[in-house]
Structure formats: C-alpha cells, structure tokens
Write an enzyme that holds these catalytic residues in place. Structure first.
Site, PDB file in Angstrom:
ATOM      1  N   GLU A  31      -9.643  -2.293   5.180  1.00 23.19           N
ATOM      2  CA  GLU A  31     -10.580  -1.964   6.460  1.00 23.19           C
ATOM      3  C   GLU A  31     -11.755  -3.118   6.670  1.00 23.19           C
ATOM      4  O   GLU A  31     -12.164  -3.434   5.757  1.00 23.19           O
ATOM      5  CB  GLU A  31     -10.837  -0.541   6.563  1.00 23.19           C
ATOM      6  CG  GLU A  31      -9.913   0.416   6.745  1.00 23.19           C
ATOM      7  CD  GLU A  31      -8.909   0.575   7.808  1.00 23.19           C
ATOM      8  OE1 GLU A  31      -8.826  -0.267   8.773  1.00 23.19           O
ATOM      9  OE2 GLU A  31      -8.038   1.617   7.673  1.00 23.19           O
ATOM     10  N   ASP A  59       0.562  -1.127  -0.075  1.00 28.29           N
ATOM     11  CA  ASP A  59       0.084  -0.002  -0.102  1.00 28.29           C
ATOM     12  C   ASP A  59       0.686   1.124  -0.076  1.00 28.29           C
ATOM     13  O   ASP A  59       2.026   1.173   0.293  1.00 28.29           O
ATOM     14  CB  ASP A  59      -1.044  -0.054   1.113  1.00 28.29           C
ATOM     15  CG  ASP A  59      -0.251  -0.558   2.508  1.00 28.29           C
ATOM     16  OD1 ASP A  59       0.825  -0.693   2.601  1.00 28.29           O
ATOM     17  OD2 ASP A  59      -1.226  -0.952   3.489  1.00 28.29           O
ATOM     18  N   ASN A  96      -7.536  -3.534  14.278  1.00 27.84           N
ATOM     19  CA  ASN A  96      -9.176  -3.718  13.815  1.00 27.84           C
ATOM     20  C   ASN A  96      -9.007  -4.945  12.956  1.00 27.84           C
ATOM     21  O   ASN A  96     -10.136  -5.186  12.018  1.00 27.84           O
ATOM     22  CB  ASN A  96      -9.790  -2.523  13.045  1.00 27.84           C
ATOM     23  CG  ASN A  96      -9.140  -2.105  11.890  1.00 27.84           C
ATOM     24  OD1 ASN A  96      -8.123  -2.576  11.565  1.00 27.84           O
ATOM     25  ND2 ASN A  96      -9.632  -1.106  11.443  1.00 27.84           N
ATOM     26  N   HIS A 104      -7.125  -5.243  10.097  1.00 29.25           N
ATOM     27  CA  HIS A 104      -7.098  -4.881   8.473  1.00 29.25           C
ATOM     28  C   HIS A 104      -5.662  -5.613   8.153  1.00 29.25           C
ATOM     29  O   HIS A 104      -4.842  -5.920   8.810  1.00 29.25           O
ATOM     30  CB  HIS A 104      -6.887  -3.374   8.435  1.00 29.25           C
ATOM     31  CG  HIS A 104      -5.899  -2.803   8.991  1.00 29.25           C
ATOM     32  ND1 HIS A 104      -5.969  -1.490   9.211  1.00 29.25           N
ATOM     33  CD2 HIS A 104      -4.470  -2.947   8.763  1.00 29.25           C
ATOM     34  CE1 HIS A 104      -4.667  -1.016   9.813  1.00 29.25           C
ATOM     35  NE2 HIS A 104      -3.761  -1.819   9.478  1.00 29.25           N
TER      36      HIS A 104
HETATM   37  C1  F6R Z   1       1.363  -1.368   5.996  1.00 32.01           C
HETATM   38  C2  F6R Z   1       0.297  -2.187   6.111  1.00 32.01           C
HETATM   39  C3  F6R Z   1      -0.581  -2.619   7.461  1.00 32.01           C
HETATM   40  C4  F6R Z   1       0.177  -2.827   8.715  1.00 32.01           C
HETATM   41  C5  F6R Z   1      -0.616  -3.092   9.980  1.00 32.01           C
HETATM   42  C6  F6R Z   1       0.136  -3.237  11.087  1.00 32.01           C
HETATM   43  O1  F6R Z   1       2.063  -1.789   4.907  1.00 32.01           O
HETATM   44  O2  F6R Z   1      -0.299  -2.806   5.293  1.00 32.01           O
HETATM   45  O3  F6R Z   1      -1.665  -3.410   7.255  1.00 32.01           O
HETATM   46  O4  F6R Z   1       0.917  -3.927   8.282  1.00 32.01           O
HETATM   47  O5  F6R Z   1      -1.215  -1.710  10.184  1.00 32.01           O
HETATM   48  O6  F6R Z   1       0.884  -2.056  11.548  1.00 32.01           O
HETATM   49  P1  F6R Z   1       2.086  -2.069  12.510  1.00 32.01           P
HETATM   50  O7  F6R Z   1       3.166  -2.996  12.318  1.00 32.01           O
HETATM   51  O8  F6R Z   1       2.565  -0.897  12.679  1.00 32.01           O
HETATM   52  O9  F6R Z   1       1.263  -2.467  13.766  1.00 32.01           O
END
Ligand code: F6R
Length: 251
Positions: free
Chosen positions: A143, A67, A136, A138
């Site tokens: 989401e 992303d 959550n 995702h």
């Molecule tokens: C990042 C992504 C997100 C993160 C997720 C966990 O490229 O796609 O899905 O993997 O938000 O983020 P952290 O590791 O910061 O808790």
C-alpha cells in the site's frame, strides 16, 4: 518502461497472455510471478485456451503468487489459493507442487514471510512477474507508504483496498484485515515485469503513475526505475494521460 495500448479489456488480455506464453515457450522452466484480481482473469482464460488448443506445457514452470490473505486457507473461496486453482492451475499441466503461494494459515507468519522470500531466491528468482495495480497505486498488497526496500512481509490492508475487495465477500467485515505480500524489493528483483490496467476506474492512477514522480505514495511508480517493464493497458485506463506523456511512453 513502455506502454502498450490495447483497444479494450479483451485485447489487453490477449496481449498479456501472448507475452506469458512466449516466455513459457522460450524458457520452459521459467519462474513466473502471478497476480490475482479481476484484471488478470481474462489473461488466465486465454492461457487456458492456448493450453487446450496448442498444448503449451507448464510441466517445468514454477509460479510464485504475489500475496495471500492471512486467515484464509486454500479451500476458502476467497483465498488466492482457491482463486489460482479455479482460474488457472487446475486447467493446465503444472504440478501443484511447483505452485507457490504464501501460506495465510501458517502458525508463524513472520517466519512464513522469510521462508517465502528465500524460496523465490532458491528457485533462481522470478523471470516474469505479472502485476495488476490498485486504484491507490498498490502493487501486490504494498500500500502507499510501503518502503521500496521491503521484502515479503505482513501488511494491514488499507481501508480503500478492503472496500474494493469486499465485492468478492458477502460483507466488508468478512474481508481479512491483514495479508502476506511480496515486498517491493522482491518484485523489483524480477527480471521482467508486466503491469496490466483496464477500465476507467484505473484511469486516474495510470495518469498519476505515468505523469508523476517516483514516490512511495504511489508504490507502482518504482517500476519506472526497473530496466524491463511493459505496461499493457486498455484505452479507458489510458484515457487521462496527457499528450506529452503519451509520446514518451505509449507505443
Ligand atoms: C492481487 C494483487 C493486487 C491486484 C490489484 C488490482 O494479487 O496483488 O495488487 O493486482 O489490487 O486488482 P484488480 O485487478 O481486481 O483491479
């Protein structure tokens, strides 16, 4: 889906790096799907360390990131382009032309989503996709409520995600409201998937994921239907899993 329980964040990261390096050694022209965020930072550090010690080569590897924020360019310190350069790409021998990240500055964003999805296919699909998980549920920026059939698309970020990510910005207002993300169907096409989870703040979602049903309300739950998923999580992230579920999943 199997779960590898690591003692702590460091052990989780070492195990993840080991699996990625193994993939690169076995198939030097692998296509890797990469994530950003806090959880994966030490995994990238371990990959860089291995590169320096053992010269594992990434010359023929291609990477696709999950992303990117809309509105932030590669030189913006909070863009995922910048993150990838700073934490991985500039330390290993991968040609930058083989690292793909959605272009959050594209003039035509819907067209950029189509181009990105096609490009993954043209490169033969993703061999190994690494994921983090949001509190959550995702994956990527998909989401809760996102269709399991989604391909690369534009998302409006959930308020909770913007709050979670605001720790990297100087204020919540600066966190972009939209992003481009691989869709859930894009992720599910990967031949192998590793999901990382670390710390108490992920314990609740991990118990929901492992104990609950497959539902769009928890996007990561779709991974239960994929034939080759490994979760690598530390003890804290698995601290709320019931005994029975432990027996089913945890190695
Ligand atoms: C990042 C992504 C997100 C993160 C997720 C966990 O490229 O796609 O899905 O993997 O938000 O983020 P952290 O590791 O910061 O808790």
């Amino acid at each position: 889906m199997k779960v590898i329980e690591a003692n702590d964040y460091y052990a989780m990261s070492q195990k993840a790096a080991e699996m990625i390096i193994d993939q690169v050694r076995k198939k030097p022209d692998s296509v890797l799907g990469l994530a950003t965020g806090e959880t994966i930072l030490e995994t990238y550090a371990a990959i860089v360390n291995d590169y320096q010690q053992n010269q594992t080569s990434y010359r023929h590897i291609r990477t696709f990131n999950l992303d990117e924020y809309i509105g932030l360019g590669a030189d913006h310190p909070n863009s995922y382009h910048y993150y990838m350069n700073e934490h991985l790409f500039r330390f290993i021998d991968i040609p930058m032309s083989q690292t793909y990240i959605p272009n959050g500055l594209a003039d035509d964003i819907p067209e950029e989503c189509i181009r990105y999805e096609k490009l993954i296919g043209q490169c033969g699909g993703i061999d190994l996709q690494i994921l983090g998980i949001g509190r959550n549920g995702h994956i990527g920026f998909n989401e809760p409520g996102t269709s399991f059939d989604s391909t690369t698309h534009v998302v409006e970020l959930a308020h909770s995600t913007r709050i979670a990510n605001s720790r990297f910005f100087s204020s919540l207002e600066e966190v972009p409201t939209h992003a481009i993300t691989m869709g859930i169907a894009t992720i599910m096409k990967s031949r192998q998937i590793i999901l990382l989870a670390s710390g108490k703040r992920k314990a609740h979602i991990m118990s929901q994921l492992l104990e609950g049903e497959v539902t769009p309300n928890i996007p990561a739950s779709i991974l239960k239907t994929h034939p080759n998923v490994t979760i690598i999580a530390d003890k804290e992230a698995l601290s709320l899993i019931g005994k029975e579920q432990r027996k089913v999943y945890v190695q």
